[in-house]
Design a protein around this motif. Structure first.
Motif, PDB file in Angstrom:
ATOM      1  N   HIS A   1      62.577  44.889  26.256  1.00 33.56           N
ATOM      2  CA  HIS A   1      63.380  43.932  27.023  1.00 33.56           C
ATOM      3  C   HIS A   1      64.552  43.348  26.246  1.00 33.56           C
ATOM      4  CE1 HIS A   1      60.874  43.880  30.608  1.00 33.56           C
ATOM      5  NE2 HIS A   1      59.843  44.005  29.807  1.00 33.56           N
ATOM      6  N   GLY A   2      64.597  43.542  24.934  1.00 33.55           N
ATOM      7  CA  GLY A   2      65.683  43.005  24.116  1.00 33.55           C
ATOM      8  C   GLY A   2      65.451  41.549  23.763  1.00 33.55           C
ATOM      9  N   GLN A   3      66.130  41.072  22.733  1.00 32.09           N
ATOM     10  CA  GLN A   3      65.964  39.708  22.247  1.00 32.09           C
ATOM     11  C   GLN A   3      66.312  38.654  23.297  1.00 32.09           C
ATOM     12  OE1 GLN A   3      65.001  38.523  18.971  1.00 32.09           O
ATOM     13  NE2 GLN A   3      64.189  40.591  18.864  1.00 32.09           N
ATOM     14  N   LEU A   4      67.273  38.947  24.158  1.00 34.28           N
ATOM     15  CA  LEU A   4      67.697  37.982  25.178  1.00 34.28           C
ATOM     16  C   LEU A   4      67.078  38.258  26.542  1.00 34.28           C
ATOM     17  CD1 LEU A   4      71.481  37.656  24.293  1.00 34.28           C
ATOM     18  CD2 LEU A   4      69.599  36.133  23.641  1.00 34.28           C
ATOM     19  N   GLY A   5      66.274  39.314  26.647  1.00 31.93           N
ATOM     20  CA  GLY A   5      65.646  39.638  27.912  1.00 31.93           C
ATOM     21  C   GLY A   5      66.544  40.381  28.880  1.00 31.93           C
ATOM     22  N   ASP A   6      67.610  41.002  28.341  1.00 35.88           N
ATOM     23  CA  ASP A   6      68.523  41.698  29.248  1.00 35.88           C
ATOM     24  C   ASP A   6      68.271  43.198  29.338  1.00 35.88           C
ATOM     25  OD1 ASP A   6      69.493  41.710  26.652  1.00 35.88           O
ATOM     26  OD2 ASP A   6      71.420  40.856  27.175  1.00 35.88           O
ATOM     27  N   GLY A   7      67.128  43.667  28.811  1.00 33.15           N
ATOM     28  CA  GLY A   7      66.710  45.045  29.026  1.00 33.15           C
ATOM     29  C   GLY A   7      67.309  46.063  28.085  1.00 33.15           C
ATOM     30  N   ASP A   8      67.792  45.634  26.934  1.00 33.48           N
ATOM     31  CA  ASP A   8      68.426  46.578  26.011  1.00 33.48           C
ATOM     32  C   ASP A   8      67.721  46.641  24.662  1.00 33.48           C
ATOM     33  OD1 ASP A   8      69.099  44.151  24.930  1.00 33.48           O
ATOM     34  OD2 ASP A   8      71.221  44.599  24.694  1.00 33.48           O
ATOM     35  N   GLY A   9      66.388  46.663  24.702  1.00 34.22           N
ATOM     36  CA  GLY A   9      65.606  46.713  23.474  1.00 34.22           C
ATOM     37  C   GLY A   9      65.764  48.022  22.715  1.00 34.22           C
ATOM     38  N   MET A  10      65.175  48.058  21.540  1.00 36.95           N
ATOM     39  CA  MET A  10      65.311  49.209  20.634  1.00 36.95           C
ATOM     40  C   MET A  10      64.823  50.513  21.272  1.00 36.95           C
ATOM     41  SD  MET A  10      66.538  50.303  17.872  1.00 36.95           S
ATOM     42  CE  MET A  10      67.023  48.741  17.198  1.00 36.95           C
ATOM     43  N   VAL A  11      63.729  50.483  22.023  1.00 43.76           N
ATOM     44  CA  VAL A  11      63.255  51.738  22.613  1.00 43.76           C
ATOM     45  C   VAL A  11      64.211  52.239  23.687  1.00 43.76           C
ATOM     46  CG1 VAL A  11      60.828  51.309  22.059  1.00 43.76           C
ATOM     47  CG2 VAL A  11      61.691  50.667  24.285  1.00 43.76           C
ATOM     48  N   VAL A  12      64.886  51.335  24.353  1.00 44.99           N
ATOM     49  CA  VAL A  12      65.886  51.725  25.353  1.00 44.99           C
ATOM     50  C   VAL A  12      67.066  52.380  24.645  1.00 44.99           C
ATOM     51  CG1 VAL A  12      67.485  50.867  27.109  1.00 44.99           C
ATOM     52  CG2 VAL A  12      65.171  49.921  26.958  1.00 44.99           C
TER      53      VAL A  12
ATOM     54  N   ASP B   1      69.190  37.915  39.597  1.00 43.88           N
ATOM     55  CA  ASP B   1      68.767  36.879  40.544  1.00 43.88           C
ATOM     56  C   ASP B   1      67.360  37.111  41.068  1.00 43.88           C
ATOM     57  OD1 ASP B   1      71.020  35.301  40.373  1.00 43.88           O
ATOM     58  OD2 ASP B   1      72.001  36.207  42.113  1.00 43.88           O
ATOM     59  N   ARG B   2      67.029  38.344  41.408  1.00 42.15           N
ATOM     60  CA  ARG B   2      65.714  38.616  41.991  1.00 42.15           C
ATOM     61  C   ARG B   2      64.587  38.308  41.009  1.00 42.15           C
ATOM     62  NH1 ARG B   2      63.126  43.284  40.494  1.00 42.15           N
ATOM     63  NH2 ARG B   2      64.426  44.857  39.493  1.00 42.15           N
ATOM     64  N   LEU B   3      64.841  38.463  39.701  1.00 37.76           N
ATOM     65  CA  LEU B   3      63.796  38.143  38.732  1.00 37.76           C
ATOM     66  C   LEU B   3      63.805  36.662  38.352  1.00 37.76           C
ATOM     67  CD1 LEU B   3      63.653  41.308  36.475  1.00 37.76           C
ATOM     68  CD2 LEU B   3      62.095  40.562  38.267  1.00 37.76           C
ATOM     69  N   ARG B   4      64.951  36.041  38.372  1.00 35.89           N
ATOM     70  CA  ARG B   4      64.984  34.595  38.114  1.00 35.89           C
ATOM     71  C   ARG B   4      64.294  33.840  39.241  1.00 35.89           C
ATOM     72  NH1 ARG B   4      70.050  32.094  37.680  1.00 35.89           N
ATOM     73  NH2 ARG B   4      71.071  33.818  38.699  1.00 35.89           N
ATOM     74  N   GLN B   5      64.280  34.414  40.430  1.00 38.49           N
ATOM     75  CA  GLN B   5      63.666  33.754  41.587  1.00 38.49           C
ATOM     76  C   GLN B   5      62.173  34.060  41.737  1.00 38.49           C
ATOM     77  OE1 GLN B   5      66.197  34.831  44.885  1.00 38.49           O
ATOM     78  NE2 GLN B   5      67.979  33.921  43.910  1.00 38.49           N
ATOM     79  N   GLN B   6      61.661  34.968  40.936  1.00 42.13           N
ATOM     80  CA  GLN B   6      60.228  35.280  41.015  1.00 42.13           C
ATOM     81  C   GLN B   6      59.401  34.088  40.527  1.00 42.13           C
ATOM     82  OE1 GLN B   6      58.476  37.932  42.136  1.00 42.13           O
ATOM     83  NE2 GLN B   6      60.354  38.965  42.773  1.00 42.13           N
TER      84      GLN B   6
END
Length: 123
Positions: free
Chosen positions: A34-45, A58-63
């Motif tokens: 998920h990356g350090q900031l949670g934006d989906g760009d982690g090392m495995v990506v 937005d859809r995940l912030r609203q979950q």
């Protein structure tokens, strides 16, 4: 879940200690994808594996928070269950930290307490 519905409140007090624990656990278990900031760009990506969605959509912030707890517990899509590796209290700490990340990346000056705004506005 309560009565089959995902809960929308963390069932324990969210303290600074809990957030720090959540950050630590997030860095260990989640940031690789998920990356350090949670934006989906982690090392495995970055190494070619499937990219998870950003927590800042937005859809995940609203979950409700129960969604994140459920995903950590049971897995979702390409993500495996972490129930056997992350204790319940740590799962809630991670969820708390995800909410803090979401706030930090989408905050406005209006989110800052009035007494502290002058510290930011003066810079």
């Amino acid at each position: 879940r309560v009565g089959g519905a995902l809960i929308d409140t963390i069932p324990m007090p969210v303290t600074r200690t809990m957030l720090e624990r959540g950050r630590q656990r997030f860095d260990i278990f989640c940031s690789i994808c998920h990356g350090q900031l949670g934006d989906g760009d982690g090392m495995v990506v970055q190494r070619g594996f499937r990219q998870p969605p950003s927590f800042h959509l937005d859809r995940l912030r609203q979950q409700p928070v129960g969604h994140y707890f459920d995903v950590i517990t049971n897995g979702f899509g390409a993500m495996a269950s972490y129930a056997s590796r992350v204790p319940v209290e740590d799962r809630w700490a991670i969820v708390s930290y995800i909410r803090a990340l979401q706030l930090s990346q989408n905050a406005t000056i209006g989110d800052v307490p009035a007494g502290d705004r002058s510290k930011l506005e003066g810079r």
